[in-house]
Design a protein around this motif. Structure first.
Motif, short mmCIF file in Angstrom:
data_model
loop_
_atom_site.label_atom_id
_atom_site.label_comp_id
_atom_site.label_asym_id
_atom_site.label_seq_id
_atom_site.Cartn_x
_atom_site.Cartn_y
_atom_site.Cartn_z
N SER A 28 4.95 -6.01 8.85
CA SER A 28 4.33 -5.49 9.64
C SER A 28 3.42 -6.13 10.11
CB SER A 28 3.23 -4.21 8.73
OG SER A 28 2.06 -4.01 9.17
N ASP A 297 -5.24 4.90 10.22
CA ASP A 297 -4.19 5.14 11.24
C ASP A 297 -4.16 6.24 12.28
OD1 ASP A 297 -4.47 3.08 9.64
OD2 ASP A 297 -2.55 3.65 8.79
N ALA A 301 -5.16 6.27 16.08
CA ALA A 301 -4.43 7.24 17.28
C ALA A 301 -5.12 7.91 18.22
CB ALA A 301 -2.79 7.66 16.63
N THR A 385 -3.60 0.67 16.11
CA THR A 385 -2.59 2.07 16.41
C THR A 385 -1.54 1.26 16.18
OG1 THR A 385 -4.48 3.68 16.66
CG2 THR A 385 -1.97 4.05 17.14
N ARG A 386 -1.02 0.16 17.30
CA ARG A 386 0.33 0.31 17.29
C ARG A 386 0.45 -0.82 16.20
NH1 ARG A 386 -0.78 -2.75 22.03
NH2 ARG A 386 -2.35 -4.45 21.16
N THR A 389 1.93 1.52 13.16
CA THR A 389 2.79 2.03 13.53
C THR A 389 4.18 1.42 13.22
OG1 THR A 389 2.56 2.41 15.59
CG2 THR A 389 1.63 4.63 14.67
N GLU A 392 6.49 1.93 11.10
CA GLU A 392 6.59 3.53 10.72
C GLU A 392 7.43 4.01 11.58
OE1 GLU A 392 3.06 4.95 9.05
OE2 GLU A 392 2.15 3.20 8.61
N GLY A 394 7.22 4.39 14.66
CA GLY A 394 6.04 4.95 16.00
C GLY A 394 5.13 5.65 15.92
N ARG A 395 4.43 6.12 16.78
CA ARG A 395 2.94 6.04 16.44
C ARG A 395 2.83 7.68 16.03
NH1 ARG A 395 -0.88 6.08 19.61
NH2 ARG A 395 -1.82 7.22 19.58
N ARG A 396 3.65 8.43 15.66
CA ARG A 396 4.13 9.67 15.22
C ARG A 396 3.44 10.07 13.88
NH1 ARG A 396 2.26 13.90 17.32
NH2 ARG A 396 3.31 15.21 15.57
N ALA A 397 4.48 9.58 13.45
CA ALA A 397 3.75 8.66 11.65
C ALA A 397 2.25 9.15 11.51
CB ALA A 397 4.01 7.79 11.01
N PRO A 398 1.58 8.55 11.43
CA PRO A 398 0.23 8.36 10.75
C PRO A 398 -0.18 10.29 11.28
CG PRO A 398 0.33 7.23 12.48
CD PRO A 398 1.35 6.95 12.58
#
Length: 408
Positions: A28, A297, A301, A385-386, A389, A392, A394-398
Motif C-alpha cells: 500500500s 475504509d 468509499a 478509498t483509493r 483499496t 485489496e 478494488g473498492r468493493r473489498a471494504p
C-alpha cells in the motif's frame, strides 16, 4: 497523458508485489508514493504516462519539487528511491521499458547522496528556512515543518492547498485550545483524562461556535474539547506531566506556525487514522467503536460516492439504494460515528452534517437528519478509498465488509 493507463501500470505492479508475498501495508505504501508522484507532480509538471518518465524528472521531483511542496523528510525520500527502483525494474521485466531507459532511472536513483544534499539545501537548511520560494512566494514561514515527520500526510496537504474552500473551523478552534494550554497547565481529574469544568467552560467560550454545555456537567458533554484533547495527545502537542498536569508541549508552537492547509492535513489524518475512536467519549460498547474505526475504509468509499453539495438523508426514499442502506446503518449503529466523527468531519470542512437534538440534551441523543459532502470532502474520501483499496483488489473489498455485517 493517459492517467487511466498509468493507473493500470501501478495496479499491475502492486499485484506483482502481493504475488511475491510482500506485506499488505508495504504494498500500500508503494502505491501511495506512485499515485502521489503521478497525480500531484507528473500530471502537473511533465504530463506523460509513468512509463515515459526519465531520470531528469525523478531527480527534479526528489531533489527540488518534493521538499519544496510537500515538506519531505529524509526517510520519505529514501522510501521513494526504493519505490522507483522496484517499479521501473518491474516495467523493464514486463517489456514496458528498454534497458537504456531503465539504466537512466537506476543511475539517478543510485545518487541518493546527491539527492539528499539537494534536499538539505532546498528543504532542510536552505530556502525554506529563509522563506524564499521561487515561484511560490506565498508559502513563507507557514510551510509544513519537518518536526511532524510522517504525521503530515503530503497528499492531504496538496488537496487542501489546491482546492478553494472555506477555512476549517477546527484549525482556528484547535489553535485557541493549544494557546490556552500554553498559558496555563490544567490539573486533570478522574484517571488523568478529564479537564475540570471551570476550564472546560473557559475554553468553550473561546471557540468560534460554543457548545451548549449545561450547568453542573463537564468535559463529557463537550464533543469538541474531548476530540481536541485526544488529538493533542496523539500528535504529541500535549503532555501529561507529573501531578496529572496537562500542558502544551514545545511542538504545539510548531503547529501554531503552520499554514492552515498543513494544519488541516494534520488534524484530518490524526482524526481518521491515529485517534482511537473509542476514546472520543461516545456512550457505546468499546467494541462497537473499534469496529467502526476498523471499517472506516468502507465508510470512506460510501461517502466518496455521494455527490458534492447535494443533501443526503439517512431516511429511506423511493430512490434509496443498497449503498444508502449501508451508509445509514453504519452511521446509526455506531454512536461514535453519528455524534463524534460526523461532528469532527463537519468541523474540518469535509461535510456539513445537520443534527436533530433537544436543547441542552446529551450529545449522544442527537440524530443525523442530513449531510452533504463538500468538494474537498469528496476529494479526500476518494483519496482515502483509493489508498485503502490499492492492495485489496478494488473498492468493493471494504464495502463488502460492511455488507457482511450490516445487511441481512
Amino acid at each position: 497523458m493517459d492517467k487511466y493507463r498509468s493507473e493500470e501500470l501501478i495496479k499491475d505492479f502492486l499485484r506483482g508485489l502481493r504475488g511475491g508475498g510482500m506485506p499488505r501495508s508495504v504494498v500500500s505504501t508503494h502505491g501511495d508514493r506512485l499515485r502521489f508522484f503521478m497525480y500531484a507532480y507528473v500530471a502537473e509538471e511533465w504530463p506523460r504516462d509513468l512509463d515515459r518518465v526519465d531520470g531528469v524528472i525523478i531527480r527534479d521531483f526528489l531533489g527540488s519539487w518534493y521538499p519544496r511542496h510537500a515538506g519531505g523528510t529524509r526517510r520519505e525520500l529514501t522510501g521513494y528511491l526504493s519505490t522507483f527502483r522496484r517499479f521501473y525494474e518491474y516495467l523493464y521485466n514486463t517489456g514496458r521499458l528498454s534497458a537504456m531507459e531503465l539504466e537512466d532511472i537506476l543511475s539517478t536513483c543510485s545518487r541518493g547522496d546527491l539527492l539528499m544534499d539537494l534536499w538539505e539545501e532546498v528543504g532542510g537548511k536552505g530556502l525554506v528556512e529563509k522563506g524564499e520560494y521561487p515561484g511560490r512566494p506565498e508559502l513563507g514561514p507557514g510551510y509544513p515543518a519537518p518536526e511532524f515527520g510522517s504525521a503530515l500526510d503530503p497528499q492531504l496537504w496538496m488537496i487542501a492547498r489546491n482546492v478553494d474552500r472555506n477555512p476549517a473551523p477546527a484549525s482556528l478552534d484547535f489553535s485557541l485550545f493549544l494557546d490556552y494550554l500554553q498559558s496555563r497547565p490544567i490539573k486533570l481529574t478522574r484517571a488523568k483524562n478529564i479537564i475540570p469544568r471551570p476550564d472546560v467552560m473557559k475554553i468553550n467560550e473561546m471557540m468560534s461556535s460554543p457548545e451548549s454545555i449545561p450547568q453542573r456537567t463537564g468535559m463529557e458533554r463537550s464533543v469538541r474539547i474531548t476530540w481536541f484533547m485526544q488529538m493533542g495527545l496523539t500528535l504529541g502537542l500535549l503532555k501529561i506531566k507529573r501531578g496529572d498536569a496537562l500542558q502544551a508541549d514545545a511542538l504545539a508552537g510548531c503547529f501554531l506556525d503552520l499554514d492552515p492547509d498543513a494544519q488541516f492535513a494534520l488534524l484530518m489524518e490524526a482524526t481518521w487514522n491515529r485517534i482511537a475512536w473509542r476514546d472520543l467519549g461516545a456512550r457505546e460498547p468499546r467494541r462497537l467503536s473499534d469496529w467502526a474505526m476498523e471499517h472506516r475504509d468502507g465508510f470512506a468509499a460510501l461517502l466518496s460516492d455521494l455527490p458534492a453539495g447535494r443533501d443526503w438523508s439517512p431516511r429511506p426514499t423511493s430512490d434509496y439504494g443498497q449503498q444508502d442502506v449501508l451508509l445509514a446503518r453504519y452511521i446509526y449503529l455506531h454512536a461514535v460515528v453519528e455524534t463524534r466523527i460526523l461532528y469532527a468531519l463537519t468541523e474540518l470542512g469535509i461535510m456539513e452534517a445537520r443534527m436533530d437534538q433537544e436543547p441542552g440534551g446529551h450529545p449522544d441523543s442527537a440524530t443525523l437528519s442530513s449531510l452533504s459532502m463538500t468538494r474537498i470532502g469528496k476529494l479526500v474520501m476518494t483519496m482515502l478509498t483509493r489508498r485503502a483499496t490499492a492492495s485489496e483488489g478494488g473498492r468493493r473489498a471494504p464495502v463488502a465488509a460492511l455488507e457482511k455485517r450490516l445487511l441481512p
